[in-house]
Design an enzyme around this catalytic site. Structure first.
Site, short mmCIF file in Angstrom:
data_model
loop_
_atom_site.label_atom_id
_atom_site.label_comp_id
_atom_site.label_asym_id
_atom_site.label_seq_id
_atom_site.Cartn_x
_atom_site.Cartn_y
_atom_site.Cartn_z
N SER A 125 0.81 -1.22 0.00
CA SER A 125 0.00 0.00 0.00
C SER A 125 0.84 1.27 0.00
CB SER A 125 -0.86 -0.01 1.27
OG SER A 125 -1.38 1.27 1.53
N GLU A 127 0.16 3.65 1.70
CA GLU A 127 0.18 4.08 3.10
C GLU A 127 1.56 3.81 3.72
OE1 GLU A 127 -2.35 5.70 4.57
OE2 GLU A 127 -1.78 5.56 6.67
N TYR A 149 -1.49 0.42 10.62
CA TYR A 149 -1.77 -0.25 9.34
C TYR A 149 -0.56 -0.15 8.41
CZ TYR A 149 -3.67 -0.85 4.61
OH TYR A 149 -3.87 -1.26 3.30
P1 NAP Z 1 -11.56 -4.82 1.62
O1 NAP Z 1 -12.71 -4.49 0.71
O2 NAP Z 1 -11.59 -4.35 3.03
O3 NAP Z 1 -11.41 -6.43 1.64
C1 NAP Z 1 -10.57 -7.08 2.56
C2 NAP Z 1 -10.78 -8.59 2.47
O4 NAP Z 1 -9.93 -9.26 3.43
C3 NAP Z 1 -12.21 -9.05 2.79
O5 NAP Z 1 -12.54 -10.08 1.89
C4 NAP Z 1 -12.06 -9.63 4.21
O6 NAP Z 1 -12.98 -10.64 4.49
C5 NAP Z 1 -10.67 -10.23 4.13
N1 NAP Z 1 -10.05 -10.50 5.44
C6 NAP Z 1 -9.83 -9.60 6.43
N2 NAP Z 1 -9.17 -10.20 7.44
C7 NAP Z 1 -8.98 -11.51 7.09
C8 NAP Z 1 -8.39 -12.65 7.71
N3 NAP Z 1 -7.84 -12.58 8.93
N4 NAP Z 1 -8.36 -13.84 7.06
C9 NAP Z 1 -8.92 -13.93 5.86
N5 NAP Z 1 -9.51 -12.89 5.21
C10 NAP Z 1 -9.55 -11.70 5.82
O7 NAP Z 1 -10.19 -4.32 1.00
P2 NAP Z 1 -9.82 -3.95 -0.54
O8 NAP Z 1 -10.04 -2.50 -0.73
O9 NAP Z 1 -10.42 -4.94 -1.45
O10 NAP Z 1 -8.24 -4.14 -0.49
C11 NAP Z 1 -7.63 -5.39 -0.82
C12 NAP Z 1 -6.21 -5.41 -0.28
O11 NAP Z 1 -5.45 -4.36 -0.87
C13 NAP Z 1 -6.09 -5.21 1.23
O12 NAP Z 1 -5.00 -5.98 1.66
C14 NAP Z 1 -5.76 -3.72 1.38
O13 NAP Z 1 -5.07 -3.49 2.57
C15 NAP Z 1 -4.89 -3.53 0.15
N6 NAP Z 1 -4.88 -2.17 -0.43
C16 NAP Z 1 -6.05 -1.57 -0.75
C17 NAP Z 1 -6.02 -0.32 -1.36
C18 NAP Z 1 -7.29 0.39 -1.76
O14 NAP Z 1 -7.23 1.59 -2.01
N7 NAP Z 1 -8.40 -0.30 -1.87
C19 NAP Z 1 -4.78 0.30 -1.64
C20 NAP Z 1 -3.60 -0.37 -1.29
C21 NAP Z 1 -3.66 -1.62 -0.70
P3 NAP Z 1 -14.33 -10.39 5.33
O15 NAP Z 1 -15.35 -10.12 4.28
O16 NAP Z 1 -14.51 -11.67 6.05
O17 NAP Z 1 -14.08 -9.22 6.24
N1 GDD Z 2 -12.39 7.18 6.14
C1 GDD Z 2 -12.54 8.52 6.23
N2 GDD Z 2 -13.71 9.03 6.73
N3 GDD Z 2 -11.53 9.32 5.82
C2 GDD Z 2 -11.71 10.66 5.89
C3 GDD Z 2 -12.89 11.23 6.38
C4 GDD Z 2 -13.93 10.38 6.83
O1 GDD Z 2 -15.00 10.80 7.28
N4 GDD Z 2 -12.77 12.57 6.32
C5 GDD Z 2 -11.57 12.83 5.82
N5 GDD Z 2 -10.90 11.67 5.56
C6 GDD Z 2 -9.53 11.56 5.02
C7 GDD Z 2 -8.62 10.68 5.88
O2 GDD Z 2 -8.13 11.40 7.01
C8 GDD Z 2 -7.54 10.32 4.83
O3 GDD Z 2 -6.57 11.33 4.78
C9 GDD Z 2 -8.31 10.32 3.50
O4 GDD Z 2 -9.59 10.91 3.77
C10 GDD Z 2 -8.51 8.93 2.90
O5 GDD Z 2 -9.08 8.09 3.88
P1 GDD Z 2 -9.65 6.63 3.51
O6 GDD Z 2 -10.62 6.71 2.40
O7 GDD Z 2 -10.09 6.01 4.79
O8 GDD Z 2 -8.38 5.88 2.89
P2 GDD Z 2 -6.87 5.75 3.40
O9 GDD Z 2 -6.02 6.56 2.46
O10 GDD Z 2 -6.72 5.98 4.84
O11 GDD Z 2 -6.58 4.19 3.16
C11 GDD Z 2 -6.99 3.55 1.96
O12 GDD Z 2 -5.97 3.62 1.00
C12 GDD Z 2 -4.74 2.96 1.37
C13 GDD Z 2 -3.76 3.19 0.23
O13 GDD Z 2 -3.11 4.42 0.41
C14 GDD Z 2 -7.32 2.09 2.33
O14 GDD Z 2 -7.89 1.46 1.21
C15 GDD Z 2 -6.08 1.32 2.72
O15 GDD Z 2 -6.41 -0.07 2.87
C16 GDD Z 2 -5.05 1.48 1.58
O16 GDD Z 2 -3.88 0.77 1.85
#
Ligand code: NAP
Ligand code: GDD
Length: 333
Positions: A125, A127, A149
């Site tokens: 990520s 992050e 995280y």
């Molecule tokens: P998400 O919608 O929150 O999905 C996470 C998945 O992980 C769900 O299927 C959840 O299952 C499963 N899970 C959680 N804990 C587990 C455990 N202990 N054992 C087995 N399964 C588990 O996340 P996403 O947005 O699809 O992201 C996919 C991956 O990419 C994550 O690793 C996230 O950290 C990473 N990532 C996401 C982003 C982004 O912007 N979306 C960016 C960078 C990296 P349940 O349904 O049972 O909860």
């Molecule tokens: N969630 C949330 N809710 N975020 C808020 C809000 C709110 O009400 N208001 C402002 N924010 C700001 C957060 O402080 C952060 O700076 C930004 O919006 C994005 O927040 P999220 O959408 O929660 O995403 P994230 O950047 O913290 O994390 C996501 O992206 C990562 C990759 O950079 C997640 O998908 C992580 O799993 C992923 O790794």
């Protein structure tokens, strides 16, 4: 051609659902891991339940991972399972580390033990860059994570690199910047805004409470990003790649555009709630995906305004459908 088998951990999540669709289109036999739940958490893959094969496994349970690999004998494993919500990682730092850090090591160990020829993708990520030392961030930018995280994901990244270097595993780490879609969880800011806009437009809500409006993110479309994951595992050699659009926008920009899409002024509805600020914020993330473009031939197809519009449109439909269901239920004797 012989059967190709892919296993996706976290198949019920946003990315898991899009990746499963992509792999099925490409002719893979697709397996996914799920955790047992007393209520239905398979909405995102409901339409795929006849095509994907689900197994129970948990990143906390090494034996469940070994048994799953023995049973499926996958050619490719995509490790998407994680505790993915950054704010929760301050409340549950140990659990977050168990899933997002040690869980990766458990899965890599299981692969090494069962079949070291399996190709492995780790969901790393942006992050991890945290309070980034340079803009934009690329594969050589040092990590300075600012949340439990981010710290756990940094371990997951390095252990993936380490198993590649120590044991010659075909292990890739995709450093993905934020990617969104109508399947995004509603706790993340993009979907929270588009869902809120739809509710306000349809008269179901009157305000939207948000935290830090000035944070900037590089937001792309999830469907584009799962393509990059697959491409990484099709290369001649394993490597790590940044996947991003190269454009950053603030949370305020997101809100302004989303409200404007339905003809409303965001200032009339958004309230800033200090309780939603984080103990430590990542202020600005912008990715440089030059390497992914050059080596994988990957590029994003959806730009920021289009992403916001497609998410608002999807939520207008979803919220209207939800309201209809409520009315019908209230009319039932
Ligand atoms: P998400 O919608 O929150 O999905 C996470 C998945 O992980 C769900 O299927 C959840 O299952 C499963 N899970 C959680 N804990 C587990 C455990 N202990 N054992 C087995 N399964 C588990 O996340 P996403 O947005 O699809 O992201 C996919 C991956 O990419 C994550 O690793 C996230 O950290 C990473 N990532 C996401 C982003 C982004 O912007 N979306 C960016 C960078 C990296 P349940 O349904 O049972 O909860
Ligand atoms: N969630 C949330 N809710 N975020 C808020 C809000 C709110 O009400 N208001 C402002 N924010 C700001 C957060 O402080 C952060 O700076 C930004 O919006 C994005 O927040 P999220 O959408 O929660 O995403 P994230 O950047 O913290 O994390 C996501 O992206 C990562 C990759 O950079 C997640 O998908 C992580 O799993 C992923 O790794």
């Amino acid at each position: 051609m012989s059967e190709r088998r892919a296993l996706v951990t976290g198949i019920s999540g946003q990315d898991g659902s899009y990746l499963a669709e992509l792999l099925l289109e490409k002719g893979y036999r697709v397996f996914g891991t799920v955790r047992r739940s007393s209520s239905d958490n398979l909405q995102r893959i409901q339409h795929l339940l006849r095509e994907v094969e689900l197994l129970h496994a948990d990143l906390l349970d090494e034996q469940s991972l070994i048994a799953m690999l023995r049973r499926v004998r996958p050619h490719e494993v995509y490790n998407l399972a994680a505790q993915s919500y950054v704010p929760l990682s301050w409340e549950q730092p140990i659990l977050t580390a168990e899933f997002n850090a040690v869980g990766v090591a458990r899965l890599l160990e299981a692969i090494r033990f069962v079949d070291p020829t399996i190709r492995f993708y780790q969901a790393s990520s942006s992050e991890m860059f945290g309070q980034a030392v340079e803009v934009p961030q690329n594969e050589d930018t040092p990590f300075r994570p600012r949340s439990p995280y981010g710290v756990a994901k940094t371990y997951g990244h390095y252990i993936t690199v380490n198993y590649r270097e120590s044991y010659g595993l075909f292990a890739c780490s995709g450093i993905l910047f934020n990617h969104e879609s109508p399947r995004r969880g509603k706790e993340f800011v993009s979907r929270k805004i588009t869902d809120g806009v739809a509710r306000i437009k349809l008269g179901i809500a009157s305000e939207l409470r948000l935290g830090n409006l000035s944070a900037r993110r590089d937001w792309g479309y999830a469907k584009d990003y799962v393509r990059a994951m697959w491409l990484m595992l099709q290369q001649d050699r394993p490597d790590d790649y940044v996947v991003a659009t190269g454009e950053a926008h603030s949370v305020e920009d997101f809100a302004r555009l989303a409200f404007a899409h339905v003809g409303l002024n965001w200032r009339n509805f958004v309230r800033v709630d200090p309780a939603l600020f984080r103990p430590a914020e990542v202020d600005r993330l912008i990715g440089d995906a030059t390497k992914a473009r050059r080596e994988l031939g990957w590029q994003p197809t959806v730009r920021f305004p289009e992403l916001v519009a497609l998410m608002v449109e999807a939520d207008l439909e979803a919220v209207a459908a939800e309201a209809r269901t409520r009315v019908e239920a209230s009319r039932r004797p």
